[in-house]
Design a protein around this motif. Sequence first.
Motif, PDB file in Angstrom:
ATOM      1  N   MET A   1       0.831  -1.195   0.000  1.00 48.36           N
ATOM      2  CA  MET A   1       0.000   0.000   0.000  1.00 48.36           C
ATOM      3  C   MET A   1       0.864   1.243   0.000  1.00 48.36           C
ATOM      4  SD  MET A   1      -3.033  -1.032   2.604  1.00 48.36           S
ATOM      5  CE  MET A   1      -1.893  -1.700   3.800  1.00 48.36           C
ATOM      6  N   ASP A   2       1.955   1.204   0.751  1.00 51.24           N
ATOM      7  CA  ASP A   2       2.823   2.369   0.817  1.00 51.24           C
ATOM      8  C   ASP A   2       3.412   2.702  -0.543  1.00 51.24           C
ATOM      9  OD1 ASP A   2       5.958   3.352   2.056  1.00 51.24           O
ATOM     10  OD2 ASP A   2       4.092   4.399   2.434  1.00 51.24           O
ATOM     11  N   LEU A   3       3.716   1.676  -1.337  1.00 49.62           N
ATOM     12  CA  LEU A   3       4.253   1.926  -2.674  1.00 49.62           C
ATOM     13  C   LEU A   3       3.272   2.728  -3.514  1.00 49.62           C
ATOM     14  CD1 LEU A   3       5.859  -1.512  -3.585  1.00 49.62           C
ATOM     15  CD2 LEU A   3       7.066   0.635  -3.249  1.00 49.62           C
ATOM     16  N   ALA A 145     -10.652  -0.986  18.801  1.00 46.70           N
ATOM     17  CA  ALA A 145     -10.526  -0.160  20.006  1.00 46.70           C
ATOM     18  C   ALA A 145     -10.832   1.307  19.741  1.00 46.70           C
ATOM     19  CB  ALA A 145      -9.119  -0.290  20.580  1.00 46.70           C
ATOM     20  N   GLY A 146     -11.137   1.668  18.482  1.00 52.21           N
ATOM     21  CA  GLY A 146     -11.600   3.014  18.205  1.00 52.21           C
ATOM     22  C   GLY A 146     -10.693   3.890  17.384  1.00 52.21           C
ATOM     23  N   PHE A 147      -9.566   3.348  16.905  1.00 52.19           N
ATOM     24  CA  PHE A 147      -8.673   4.133  16.054  1.00 52.19           C
ATOM     25  C   PHE A 147      -9.111   3.990  14.594  1.00 52.19           C
ATOM     26  CE2 PHE A 147      -5.902   3.322  19.773  1.00 52.19           C
ATOM     27  CZ  PHE A 147      -5.609   4.635  20.109  1.00 52.19           C
ATOM     28  N   ASP A 148      -9.388   5.115  13.981  1.00 48.80           N
ATOM     29  CA  ASP A 148      -9.843   5.132  12.598  1.00 48.80           C
ATOM     30  C   ASP A 148      -8.835   4.419  11.695  1.00 48.80           C
ATOM     31  OD1 ASP A 148     -10.310   6.143   9.827  1.00 48.80           O
ATOM     32  OD2 ASP A 148     -11.767   7.438  10.820  1.00 48.80           O
ATOM     33  N   PRO A 149      -9.306   3.585  10.748  1.00 55.13           N
ATOM     34  CA  PRO A 149      -8.367   2.932   9.820  1.00 55.13           C
ATOM     35  C   PRO A 149      -7.469   3.921   9.101  1.00 55.13           C
ATOM     36  CG  PRO A 149     -10.526   1.942   9.637  1.00 55.13           C
ATOM     37  CD  PRO A 149     -10.690   3.116  10.543  1.00 55.13           C
ATOM     38  N   LEU A 150      -7.970   5.126   8.810  1.00 59.17           N
ATOM     39  CA  LEU A 150      -7.138   6.137   8.160  1.00 59.17           C
ATOM     40  C   LEU A 150      -5.938   6.485   9.032  1.00 59.17           C
ATOM     41  CD1 LEU A 150      -6.597   8.205   5.923  1.00 59.17           C
ATOM     42  CD2 LEU A 150      -8.098   9.790   7.145  1.00 59.17           C
ATOM     43  N   LEU A 151      -6.159   6.616  10.329  1.00 56.78           N
ATOM     44  CA  LEU A 151      -5.060   6.889  11.266  1.00 56.78           C
ATOM     45  C   LEU A 151      -4.068   5.741  11.279  1.00 56.78           C
ATOM     46  CD1 LEU A 151      -5.202   8.368  14.815  1.00 56.78           C
ATOM     47  CD2 LEU A 151      -4.263   6.080  14.521  1.00 56.78           C
ATOM     48  N   VAL A 152      -4.561   4.520  11.344  1.00 55.26           N
ATOM     49  CA  VAL A 152      -3.681   3.348  11.404  1.00 55.26           C
ATOM     50  C   VAL A 152      -2.837   3.248  10.139  1.00 55.26           C
ATOM     51  CG1 VAL A 152      -3.603   0.823  11.545  1.00 55.26           C
ATOM     52  CG2 VAL A 152      -5.221   2.107  12.968  1.00 55.26           C
ATOM     53  N   PHE A 153      -3.468   3.382   8.978  1.00 57.20           N
ATOM     54  CA  PHE A 153      -2.727   3.270   7.722  1.00 57.20           C
ATOM     55  C   PHE A 153      -1.734   4.417   7.556  1.00 57.20           C
ATOM     56  CE2 PHE A 153      -6.470   0.738   5.922  1.00 57.20           C
ATOM     57  CZ  PHE A 153      -5.804  -0.465   6.097  1.00 57.20           C
TER      58      PHE A 153
END
Length: 267
Positions: A1-3, A145-153
């Motif tokens: 994904m980072d690529l 646990a409540g962390f938005d996937p956008l934040l995680v990615f």
Amino acid sequence: MDLLQRSPLWLGFVAALVLAEALWRLRSGRGYDPRTALTTLGVVVGNIPFGLLNGLALAGVFSLAWDHAFVRWALADWRTWAAGFLAVEFAYYWFHRASHRIRWMWATHSVHHSAEQMTLLSSLRLGWTNLFSAGWIVYVPLVLAGFDPLLVFTLLAFNLRYQFFLHTEAVGRLGPIEWVFNTPAHHRLHHASNPAYIDRNYGGVLIVFDRLFGTLAKEVEGEPIRYGLAHRPATANPLTLAFREWRLMLGDMWRARSLRPAILPPV
């Protein structure tokens, strides 16, 4: 994904640093193996379609987890990002440690350790089979646990980009910074295949979890680092790098008539 997320500006910056490091290595007598570089570029090209597949599949998985989150922390709150950074670093430490200790996960991660020169370019050797090795599972609890996937990615992308700068011999020790942050000196040792160093320094941006859980190590005098895979011959074939460990592991599982070889440490 980072690529897939990298901008032309970032790619240009990376290319300039790779070229500068290559010139430094040649002038300092360390050498720069063009065959190794071409192999890495082959791995990168192969990662593009696999990265797209992984990204689409994981977007669905994390979206489903977000729909079932117990709570949702405000994405606009800086405290969410601060807590999320520590949570992602903690999860990454255990993902990375498991990737070295569980053969099923090592089948993908071994690609990253296959280069026998420590260079910025070698940081781009990423396995194609992340979706199947299932290391992403360690991040699902963060979303629940409540962390938005956008934040995680986003934080994972930052983690990987930060680690690009760790893959070099051009930077020496960095003093007190090394108490908290992962540095080239820490990460060079992580890539060592020497028995004295193997499976240490798992951190991403931070090195504090290695200190807390007893996996921190430092290079010692008289034991120079050897890069590459400890129990596999070097190969310049990207396809071999991507699938060799899977082939060997599945063969061992077939002969054992058991899943046990997949969950034991790599051999």
